[in-house]
Design an enzyme around this catalytic site. Structure first.
Site: not given
Length: 193
Positions: A68-70
């Site tokens: 995941a990456d935000t």
């Protein structure tokens, strides 16, 4: 199905645990470089890189790696993690009394490192802040909370008092759209929760 979270984020760990997933943590030790493209392309690409990196380190092929990456975006400007106090203040000043977007890309990689099945998606949430005084910004920066967070703030901590409105998934802003993740797993070949 065994799950592996390719992230050291305590917030993502907490969200997965709350949802009842059994998982191990193997942080993806890669250099996060934001390259061109739209915000959805950027977060999906980074999430995919993380999940594939961890998948390549595994000997077993019976698990699903969750990468995941935000990122935080205001008017096409991408705000990553601030490098210091000055940058944190600049970011919070930019976001004060305005609406911005939080994008999280999630990549699910299952199978062997040689022939992994990859499924990647993203979620976006609009976040609006009240006007924030410079004094309040400096007090918040002094807590040290902004430095490991995209956009220099965490929605689930002391900064919550400045959030006026959220349109979309709150957990997406925390760092993992857990409901969407569950339903994507349910709909795909990755099911096994």
């Amino acid at each position: 199905m065994k799950y592996i979270l390719a992230s050291a984020s305590p917030r993502r760990k907490e969200l997965l645990a709350q949802a009842g997933f059994a998982f191990d943590i193997i942080p993806a030790d890669i250099e996060e470089t934001i390259s061109g493209g739209t915000p959805p392309e950027i977060v999906m690409n980074l999430a995919r890189q993380k999940a594939l990196h961890v998948c390549r380190t595994l000997s077993e092929d019976t698990c699903t790696v969750i990468g995941a990456d935000t990122i935080v975006v205001y008017k096409d400007e991408i705000l990553g993690k601030p490098s210091g106090r000055g940058e944190a203040l600049d970011m919070l000043s930019l976001l004060s009394d305005r609406t911005h977007q939080v994008y999280t890309g999630v990549s699910l990689v299952t199978g062997s490192a040689r022939t992994p099945a990859v499924h990647t998606f993203y979620e976006v949430t609009d976040v609006t802040f009240y006007p924030i005084s410079r004094h309040d910004m400096q007090d918040y920066i002094a807590t040290g909370d902004p430095f490991d967070k995209a956009g220099a703030y965490g929605i689930q901590g002391p900064f919550a008092i400045h959030v006026k409105c959220i349109k979309g998934d709150y957990n997406n802003v925390v760092g993992l759209p857990i409901a969407r993740l569950y339903h994507e797993l349910d709909r795909s070949a990755f099911h096994g929760h």
